[in-house]
Design a protein around this motif. Structure first.
Motif, mmCIF file in Angstrom:
data_model
loop_
_atom_site.group_PDB
_atom_site.id
_atom_site.type_symbol
_atom_site.label_atom_id
_atom_site.label_comp_id
_atom_site.label_asym_id
_atom_site.label_seq_id
_atom_site.Cartn_x
_atom_site.Cartn_y
_atom_site.Cartn_z
ATOM 1 N N ARG A 146 0.828 -1.208 0.000
ATOM 2 C CA ARG A 146 0.000 0.000 0.000
ATOM 3 C C ARG A 146 0.861 1.256 0.000
ATOM 4 O O ARG A 146 0.352 2.367 0.161
ATOM 5 C CB ARG A 146 -0.949 -0.003 1.194
ATOM 6 N N PRO A 230 -15.257 -8.222 9.718
ATOM 7 C CA PRO A 230 -15.330 -6.819 9.273
ATOM 8 C C PRO A 230 -13.936 -6.267 8.975
ATOM 9 O O PRO A 230 -12.966 -6.689 9.600
ATOM 10 C CB PRO A 230 -15.954 -6.092 10.450
ATOM 11 N N LYS A 231 -13.855 -5.342 8.009
ATOM 12 C CA LYS A 231 -12.553 -4.810 7.588
ATOM 13 C C LYS A 231 -11.823 -4.148 8.758
ATOM 14 O O LYS A 231 -10.636 -4.346 8.949
ATOM 15 C CB LYS A 231 -12.754 -3.805 6.458
ATOM 16 N N TYR A 232 -12.555 -3.332 9.509
ATOM 17 C CA TYR A 232 -11.940 -2.685 10.672
ATOM 18 C C TYR A 232 -12.661 -3.095 11.941
ATOM 19 O O TYR A 232 -13.887 -3.262 11.957
ATOM 20 C CB TYR A 232 -12.009 -1.161 10.551
ATOM 21 N N ASN A 234 -12.684 -1.723 15.947
ATOM 22 C CA ASN A 234 -12.176 -0.632 16.782
ATOM 23 C C ASN A 234 -12.369 -0.939 18.249
ATOM 24 O O ASN A 234 -13.241 -1.726 18.622
ATOM 25 C CB ASN A 234 -12.914 0.665 16.451
ATOM 26 N N GLY A 268 -10.869 7.857 6.919
ATOM 27 C CA GLY A 268 -10.220 6.603 7.283
ATOM 28 C C GLY A 268 -8.838 6.721 7.881
ATOM 29 O O GLY A 268 -8.130 7.698 7.668
ATOM 30 N N TYR A 269 -8.473 5.687 8.643
ATOM 31 C CA TYR A 269 -7.122 5.608 9.193
ATOM 32 C C TYR A 269 -6.080 5.699 8.079
ATOM 33 O O TYR A 269 -5.110 6.448 8.160
ATOM 34 C CB TYR A 269 -6.893 4.251 9.884
ATOM 35 N N MET A 270 -6.300 4.881 7.037
ATOM 36 C CA MET A 270 -5.308 4.817 5.968
ATOM 37 C C MET A 270 -5.207 6.146 5.231
ATOM 38 O O MET A 270 -4.156 6.495 4.713
ATOM 39 C CB MET A 270 -5.665 3.698 4.980
ATOM 40 N N ASP A 271 -6.311 6.872 5.172
ATOM 41 C CA ASP A 271 -6.282 8.181 4.519
ATOM 42 C C ASP A 271 -5.316 9.108 5.255
ATOM 43 O O ASP A 271 -4.502 9.788 4.653
ATOM 44 C CB ASP A 271 -7.684 8.805 4.501
ATOM 45 N N THR A 286 -12.240 11.033 11.424
ATOM 46 C CA THR A 286 -13.226 10.605 12.402
ATOM 47 C C THR A 286 -13.095 9.083 12.489
ATOM 48 O O THR A 286 -12.592 8.447 11.580
ATOM 49 C CB THR A 286 -14.639 10.971 11.936
ATOM 50 N N LEU A 287 -13.527 8.527 13.567
ATOM 51 C CA LEU A 287 -13.220 7.117 13.823
ATOM 52 C C LEU A 287 -14.372 6.208 13.431
ATOM 53 O O LEU A 287 -15.009 5.578 14.282
ATOM 54 C CB LEU A 287 -12.888 6.938 15.296
ATOM 55 N N GLY A 288 -14.660 6.174 12.152
ATOM 56 C CA GLY A 288 -15.721 5.291 11.700
ATOM 57 C C GLY A 288 -17.094 5.738 12.168
ATOM 58 O O GLY A 288 -18.066 5.014 12.040
ATOM 59 N N ASP A 311 -15.234 10.579 0.227
ATOM 60 C CA ASP A 311 -15.205 9.745 -0.969
ATOM 61 C C ASP A 311 -16.348 10.171 -1.875
ATOM 62 O O ASP A 311 -17.370 10.665 -1.400
ATOM 63 C CB ASP A 311 -15.405 8.263 -0.615
ATOM 64 N N ASP A 347 -10.849 7.535 -2.658
ATOM 65 C CA ASP A 347 -10.765 8.100 -1.312
ATOM 66 C C ASP A 347 -9.432 8.844 -1.217
ATOM 67 O O ASP A 347 -8.605 8.741 -2.123
ATOM 68 C CB ASP A 347 -11.022 7.048 -0.223
#
Ligand code: CTP
Ligand code: MN
Length: 585
Positions: A146, A230-232, A234, A268-271, A286-288, A311, A347
């Motif tokens: 990534r 799930p993808k994430y 928390n 997103g975190y990755m963003d 923001t955290l989801g 997005d 994104d």
């Protein structure tokens, strides 16, 4: 940005904050010295020899220009005295003799420091696993694929939770007390009374830090793209972690945010991680959850401008609209909110990897202001050519505008709405229609525009106080054609006055180019100048010019960024751009 709020009603907190004096609260812990309108001290949150910690009595707010911490009186007690949110509120309420609301009793002492400690241990464990575990190979490869560098991973303290049910558990929670603590911290899940297991398994770990750099929770991402999970995942809400108050990346970004006077909010975190690596450092996520009023309020205390970046998909557009609704009631004349919806379902992370950071910066510059976003989105849903559509449009927009705090922006937007639907603005202001006015259009609006246009303020002062001409640096003539109302007129008059400071108003008018002459309404200008108290004249004048200079810089930068996007920068351009970006931080 605070822990366990929500149980104390917001209006209680507001009324507490309106009664408390932050200077007294802080002075009790850190002796303050008055310096101008503020109070200063050496920062209690980092080591320093010269004071960069400043307390503003009017705004009831502290800020350290060295390490970036900031907040209100409650926040100070939380950070400085290691209190929970509820404890801090109780302490202040006690001092002010205010009765705590029933629901606001603090829970039997959850020891925050112990929770911070176990979270710190977990962070170190995950970090070390990413580096050493052979099982982490896949995770490391995924991050590399990534495009993340080791430096970025380290800066964000990324980690790896290995597969298996008890890696963390056996490593940091040997006794039952630690296990219970880990459950409270969101690290372990309790099953059948005394059985425990790791919440995060076989995931890349994103530690979430509070603004002092303490880890308060985690986000965990599956490795790769296919999974039933799930993808994430928390951390749950814990005594130290509340999603509606926290922003991912704030700690890492705090200085860049303060420097650039603007913050980019992504989803997103990755963003966040990817943008920071690409050089756009004033970014948080923001955290989801959707953006909340607390998020916006907090950011507005440190920066005048928020740019939301979403997005381009349906979910992104919906989230953008929700954020708009949240922001309306907080958007006073001192703040700006902008919206950037990325095209082609990109994104922010994929966008910078595809087009580069400079291209995203161009997009950020061109982001729609909240009012523009509101008007254009609503306009797309109705037919403005027909009366029915206009009525519908006006009714809906009016409801949104009504939520804005009283101020110039609100007034101007109601006027704009009136213009769009072709009715008298007085209809929206609840006043009788204005009598026809004789003056030209410039003159009619000059007073209200002067309140917002620095060029008109500078012009008014210069005309009224001719000695200010001596303060004019020659570079101001280069400010001509900036997109600020009245700037050309100001530059022309400044040039004339610089050459001949004793010239009369009539002579100035005669010397002005035809196109500007009609707008030179001396009487109104003097009226505006007299709003400024005498002793503040010079400061106001230089301040207004500084705003023009800054805008000029922005325009030059826009131009360079656009060239960068089109790949037509000369070497000189590149050097200039580099300098400007560095200056901006
Ligand atoms: N999110 C979450 N739980 C999920 C999906 C998303 O909490 N199951 C939150 C995360 O904070 C995530 C954000 O929503 O960062 C945005 O989600 P999404 O756009 O789906 O993911 P990306 O951040 O783009 O993640 P990636 O690029 O790693 O796929
Ligand atoms: Mn993504």
């Amino acid at each position: 940005m605070v822990d366990t709020p929500g149980r104390i009603p917001e209006d209680f907190i507001q009324s507490l904050l309106s009664r408390v004096d932050i200077v007294e609260v802080i002075n009790a812990a850190v002796p303050l010295r008055k310096a101008g309108t503020n109070y200063v001290a050496c920062c209690p949150f980092h080591n320093e020899k010269t004071p960069s910690f400043s307390v503003n009595k009017n705004k009831q707010f502290y800020h350290c220009f060295g390490c970036g911490v900031s907040g209100d009186a409650i926040q100070f007690l939380i950070e400085h005295n290691s209190l929970s949110f509820v404890e801090a509120v109780e302490l202040l309420a006690g001092q002010l003799g205010m009765q705590m609301p029933q629901s606001g009793q603090s829970e039997p002492s959850a020891d925050h420091n112990l929770i911070y400690n176990i979270l710190a241990e977990a962070t170190a464990f995950f970090e070390q696993q990413l580096r050493q575990q052979t099982l982490a190979k896949q995770a490391v490869q995924y991050l590399k694929d990534r495009g993340l560098t080791g430096i970025t991973a380290k800066a964000f303290r990324l980690g790896f939770a290995p597969p298996g049910w008890d890696n963390l558990l056996t490593s940091i929670a040997k006794d039952p007390k630690q296990k219970e603590l880990g459950v409270k911290a969101g690290l372990f899940v309790n099953r059948e009374g005394n059985k425990f297991y790791d919440r995060f398994r076989n995931r890349i770990i994103f530690p979430i830090r509070n603004r002092r750099g303490k880890v308060i929770g985690f986000g965990g991402r599956i490795i790769g793209s296919t999974s039933d999970e799930p993808k994430y995942l928390n951390s749950p809400e814990t005594p130290v972690f509340s999603k509606s108050h926290e922003l991912y990346g704030y700690y890492e970004a705090r200085q860049a945010i303060a420097r650039s006077n603007s913050v980019l909010v992504v989803e997103g975190y990755m963003d966040v991680v990817s943008l920071v690596q690409a050089g756009i450092t004033n970014v948080v996520a923001t955290l989801g959850t959707a953006c909340t009023e607390q998020h916006v309020q907090y950011l507005f205390k440190t920066v005048p401008e928020i740019i939301f970046c979403f997005d381009g998909d349906a979910a992104g557009k919906k989230a953008a609209w929700r954020s708009l609704e949240i922001c309306l009631s907080l958007l006073d004349d001192q703040h700006r909110v902008k919206f950037l919806i990325l095209r082609d379902n990109e994104d922010p992370d994929s966008y910078v990897r595809k087009y580069g950071a400079a291209a995203l910066q161009v997009e950020m510059k061109q982001a729609a202001s909240l009012p523009d976003f509101l008007f254009t989105t609503m306009a797309k849903q109705v037919d403005l050519d027909h009366i029915d559509g206009r009525v519908q449009f006006a009714t809906q927009i009016k409801q949104y505008l009504a939520k804005l705090p009283e101020g110039i922006l609100k007034t101007m937007l109601f006027d704009r709405l009136a213009q769009l639907v072709n009715v008298d603005p007085a209809l929206f202001h609840g006043k009788k229609p204005r009598a026809m006015q004789r003056r030209n259009e410039f003159s009619q609006s000059i007073i209200s525009k002067a309140l917002v246009s620095p060029a008109i303020r500078a012009l008014a002062l210069l005309i009224t106080y001719r000695e200010l001409a001596a303060d004019l640096a020659t570079d101001i003539f280069s400010l001509v054609s900036i997109d600020i109302f009245g700037c050309n007129l100001f530059c022309a008059v400044a040039e004339i006055l610089k050459a001949s400071p004793t010239i009369t108003d009539a002579e100035i008018k005669a010397l002005l180019p035809e196109a500007l002459r009609e707008n030179f309404v001396v009487m109104d200008l003097r009226g505006i100048a007299h709003i400024v108290p005498k002793q503040g004249v010079r400061e106001e004048f230089l301040g207004a010019i500084e705003i023009l200079r800054r805008r000029k810089k922005e325009l030059v930068m826009d131009d360079l960024l656009l060239k960068a996007k089109q790949n037509v920068l000369t070497d000189a351009d590149k050097l200039l751009l580099q300098q400007m970006l560095q200056e901006k931080g």
